[in-house]
Scaffold this active site. Structure first.
Site, PDB file in Angstrom:
ATOM      1  N   SER A 161       0.870  -1.167   0.051  1.00 16.26           N
ATOM      2  CA  SER A 161       0.054  -0.055   0.293  1.00 16.26           C
ATOM      3  C   SER A 161       0.777   1.373   0.162  1.00 16.26           C
ATOM      4  O   SER A 161       1.736   1.363   0.853  1.00 16.26           O
ATOM      5  CB  SER A 161      -0.709   0.005   1.191  1.00 16.26           C
ATOM      6  OG  SER A 161      -1.344   1.498   1.125  1.00 16.26           O
ATOM      7  N   HIS A 204      -1.717  -1.495  -4.041  1.00 16.71           N
ATOM      8  CA  HIS A 204      -2.790  -1.068  -3.332  1.00 16.71           C
ATOM      9  C   HIS A 204      -2.944   0.405  -2.772  1.00 16.71           C
ATOM     10  O   HIS A 204      -1.702   0.998  -2.377  1.00 16.71           O
ATOM     11  CB  HIS A 204      -2.751  -1.851  -1.827  1.00 16.71           C
ATOM     12  CG  HIS A 204      -4.036  -1.643  -0.984  1.00 16.71           C
ATOM     13  ND1 HIS A 204      -5.088  -2.387  -1.519  1.00 16.71           N
ATOM     14  CD2 HIS A 204      -4.230  -1.020  -0.190  1.00 16.71           C
ATOM     15  CE1 HIS A 204      -5.908  -2.162  -0.282  1.00 16.71           C
ATOM     16  NE2 HIS A 204      -5.634  -1.297   0.413  1.00 16.71           N
ATOM     17  N   ASP A 236      -4.955   3.421  -1.029  1.00 16.72           N
ATOM     18  CA  ASP A 236      -5.609   3.482  -0.062  1.00 16.72           C
ATOM     19  C   ASP A 236      -6.306   5.094  -0.382  1.00 16.72           C
ATOM     20  O   ASP A 236      -5.806   6.083   0.059  1.00 16.72           O
ATOM     21  CB  ASP A 236      -5.042   3.529   1.357  1.00 16.72           C
ATOM     22  CG  ASP A 236      -4.888   2.149   1.653  1.00 16.72           C
ATOM     23  OD1 ASP A 236      -6.009   1.420   1.602  1.00 16.72           O
ATOM     24  OD2 ASP A 236      -3.798   1.603   1.891  1.00 16.72           O
ATOM     25  N   MET A 278      -8.909   7.970   0.895  1.00 10.26           N
ATOM     26  CA  MET A 278      -9.637   8.231   2.164  1.00 10.26           C
ATOM     27  C   MET A 278     -10.136   9.782   1.840  1.00 10.26           C
ATOM     28  O   MET A 278      -9.386  10.693   1.398  1.00 10.26           O
ATOM     29  CB  MET A 278      -8.801   8.352   3.413  1.00 10.26           C
ATOM     30  CG  MET A 278      -7.935   7.018   3.404  1.00 10.26           C
ATOM     31  SD  MET A 278      -6.873   7.059   4.945  1.00 10.26           S
ATOM     32  CE  MET A 278      -6.327   5.354   5.064  1.00 10.26           C
ATOM     33  N   HIS A 284      -8.807   0.995  -3.068  1.00  6.35           N
ATOM     34  CA  HIS A 284      -9.554   0.687  -2.026  1.00  6.35           C
ATOM     35  C   HIS A 284     -10.451   2.006  -1.236  1.00  6.35           C
ATOM     36  O   HIS A 284      -9.543   2.956  -0.798  1.00  6.35           O
ATOM     37  CB  HIS A 284      -8.816   0.176  -0.884  1.00  6.35           C
ATOM     38  CG  HIS A 284      -9.382  -0.040   0.546  1.00  6.35           C
ATOM     39  ND1 HIS A 284      -8.562  -0.560   1.737  1.00  6.35           N
ATOM     40  CD2 HIS A 284     -10.598  -0.236   0.888  1.00  6.35           C
ATOM     41  CE1 HIS A 284      -9.406  -0.636   2.840  1.00  6.35           C
ATOM     42  NE2 HIS A 284     -10.574  -0.441   2.140  1.00  6.35           N
ATOM     43  N   MET A 295     -12.165   4.094   0.795  1.00  7.49           N
ATOM     44  CA  MET A 295     -12.591   4.403   2.148  1.00  7.49           C
ATOM     45  C   MET A 295     -13.285   5.674   2.128  1.00  7.49           C
ATOM     46  O   MET A 295     -12.839   6.658   2.618  1.00  7.49           O
ATOM     47  CB  MET A 295     -11.522   4.257   3.079  1.00  7.49           C
ATOM     48  CG  MET A 295     -11.230   2.950   3.387  1.00  7.49           C
ATOM     49  SD  MET A 295      -9.425   2.953   4.338  1.00  7.49           S
ATOM     50  CE  MET A 295      -8.419   3.075   2.663  1.00  7.49           C
ATOM     51  N   MET A 310     -11.135  -5.754   6.552  1.00  7.42           N
ATOM     52  CA  MET A 310     -10.042  -4.875   7.140  1.00  7.42           C
ATOM     53  C   MET A 310      -9.748  -5.569   8.524  1.00  7.42           C
ATOM     54  O   MET A 310     -10.666  -5.966   9.345  1.00  7.42           O
ATOM     55  CB  MET A 310     -10.904  -3.596   7.529  1.00  7.42           C
ATOM     56  CG  MET A 310     -11.087  -2.476   6.166  1.00  7.42           C
ATOM     57  SD  MET A 310      -9.564  -1.794   5.429  1.00  7.42           S
ATOM     58  CE  MET A 310      -8.308  -1.565   6.905  1.00  7.42           C
ATOM     59  N   ASP A 338      -6.356  -6.737   4.972  1.00  7.59           N
ATOM     60  CA  ASP A 338      -5.604  -5.380   4.961  1.00  7.59           C
ATOM     61  C   ASP A 338      -5.479  -4.817   6.268  1.00  7.59           C
ATOM     62  O   ASP A 338      -6.409  -4.549   6.922  1.00  7.59           O
ATOM     63  CB  ASP A 338      -6.529  -4.488   3.982  1.00  7.59           C
ATOM     64  CG  ASP A 338      -5.882  -3.109   3.890  1.00  7.59           C
ATOM     65  OD1 ASP A 338      -4.737  -2.808   4.264  1.00  7.59           O
ATOM     66  OD2 ASP A 338      -6.648  -2.306   3.023  1.00  7.59           O
ATOM     67  N   GLY A 349       1.458  -2.222   4.077  1.00  2.00           N
ATOM     68  CA  GLY A 349       1.809  -0.816   4.071  1.00  2.00           C
ATOM     69  C   GLY A 349       3.152  -0.819   4.905  1.00  2.00           C
ATOM     70  O   GLY A 349       4.207  -0.730   4.034  1.00  2.00           O
TER      71      GLY A 349
HETATM   72  C1  DX5 Z   1      -5.621   1.194   6.564  1.00  2.00           C
HETATM   73  C2  DX5 Z   1      -5.638   1.209   5.184  1.00  2.00           C
HETATM   74  C3  DX5 Z   1      -4.386   0.029   4.898  1.00  2.00           C
HETATM   75  C4  DX5 Z   1      -2.797   0.540   5.425  1.00  2.00           C
HETATM   76  C5  DX5 Z   1      -2.369  -0.894   5.901  1.00  2.00           C
HETATM   77  O1  DX5 Z   1      -6.858   2.197   6.535  1.00  2.00           O
HETATM   78  O2  DX5 Z   1      -6.643   0.280   4.590  1.00  2.00           O
HETATM   79  O3  DX5 Z   1      -4.155  -0.484   3.256  1.00  2.00           O
HETATM   80  O4  DX5 Z   1      -2.237   0.923   4.463  1.00  2.00           O
HETATM   81  O5  DX5 Z   1      -1.357  -0.778   6.386  1.00  2.00           O
HETATM   82  P1  DX5 Z   1      -0.194  -1.471   7.249  1.00  2.00           P
HETATM   83  O6  DX5 Z   1       0.091  -2.636   6.508  1.00  2.00           O
HETATM   84  O7  DX5 Z   1       0.727  -0.536   8.006  1.00  2.00           O
HETATM   85  O8  DX5 Z   1      -1.125  -1.886   8.502  1.00  2.00           O
HETATM   86 ZN    ZN Z   2      -6.327  -0.594   2.021  1.00  2.00          ZN
END
Ligand code: DX5
Ligand code: ZN
Length: 220
Positions: free
Chosen positions: A8, A33, A35, A37, A66, A68, A137, A175, A197
């Site tokens: 990510s 990936h 993210d 937001m 993804h 969010m 998640m 994730d 990530g």
């Molecule tokens: C969190 C994201 C994840 C995040 C994971 O809201 O959807 O994709 O980047 O990060 P790590 O692997 O550091 O938990």
């Molecule tokens: Zn994610």
């Protein structure tokens, strides 16, 4: 089968996204990936479809968006046009989940659905046949670097079981909080796609990290 690895870019340096994508490619990882937001569904704001378009221009790796975001129905067209391969929306973010999943497919993109830790797998029963990806998640969404919530693994196992029972073919992704300490239990769950990530971007050797997360060279 070893899981696919999807780093990510949330944990990357945003002033050098091209470098982050090159690192994902050279590490041998499988997907990128992304993210997204919106500051409403989750508190932080990251980036929108322009980022996906720019990343699309520099890589052929599958792009896993993804979302969010609240009101994801307002966003899917621009993310499809930007070249996302998967668009994953949150079940909690829309009342008309069935419709939006069909709209994503109509746009020529693979539809995915995600649920936060408090949402049960059973809530997806009516739409599992509509998706190509179910993203569990394993932390509360919004931030990288959190601890994996162990009950998420039972949700992955349940989805693998349901896929068999219903003769479906969606991929199951996990994730949040996947790293060297948690990967063994994550692998046992039967997951298909592992998002990472901080484990990837904070590593001194991301290629080795990818091997570890795939389940090889676990003792590196
Ligand atoms: C969190 C994201 C994840 C995040 C994971 O809201 O959807 O994709 O980047 O990060 P790590 O692997 O550091 O938990
Ligand atoms: Zn994610």
């Amino acid at each position: 089968m070893a899981p696919l690895i999807a780093p990510s870019v949330l944990s990357a340096d945003f002033t050098d996204i091209a470098g982050a994508v090159r690192l994902i490619e050279s590490s041998g990882a499988d997907w990128v990936h992304l993210d997204v937001m919106d500051g409403s569904f989750v508190p932080p704001i990251t980036f929108g479809s322009q980022m996906v378009r720019d990343i699309r221009a520099i890589t052929d790796l599958p792009l896993d968006a993804h979302l969010m975001v609240d009101n994801p129905e307002k966003q899917i067209e621009s993310f499809a046009a930007a070249g996302a391969d998967y668009i994953t929306v949150h079940a909690e973010a829309t009342v008309h989940l069935h419709r939006i999943l069909q709209s994503i497919r109509d746009l020529g993109v693979k539809p995915g659905v995600s649920i936060v830790p408090s949402t049960p797998v059973e809530s997806l029963g009516e739409i599992l046949h509509e998706v190509d990806l179910v993203l569990i998640m394993s932390v509360n969404p919004g931030y990288g670097g959190q601890k994996l919530i162990p009950s998420s693994l039972a949700k992955v196992e349940r989805l693998v079981q349901l896929r068999k029972e219903k003769s479906l073919s969606y991929l199951v992704s996990i994730d949040g909080g996947v790293n060297r300490s948690t990967i063994e239990s994550v692998q046992k769950s039967g997951v298909d796609v592992v998002v990472a990530g901080s484990a990837f971007f904070n590593s001194e050797d991301p290629a080795a990290e990818v091997s570890v997360l795939r389940g090889r060279d676990r003792f590196l």
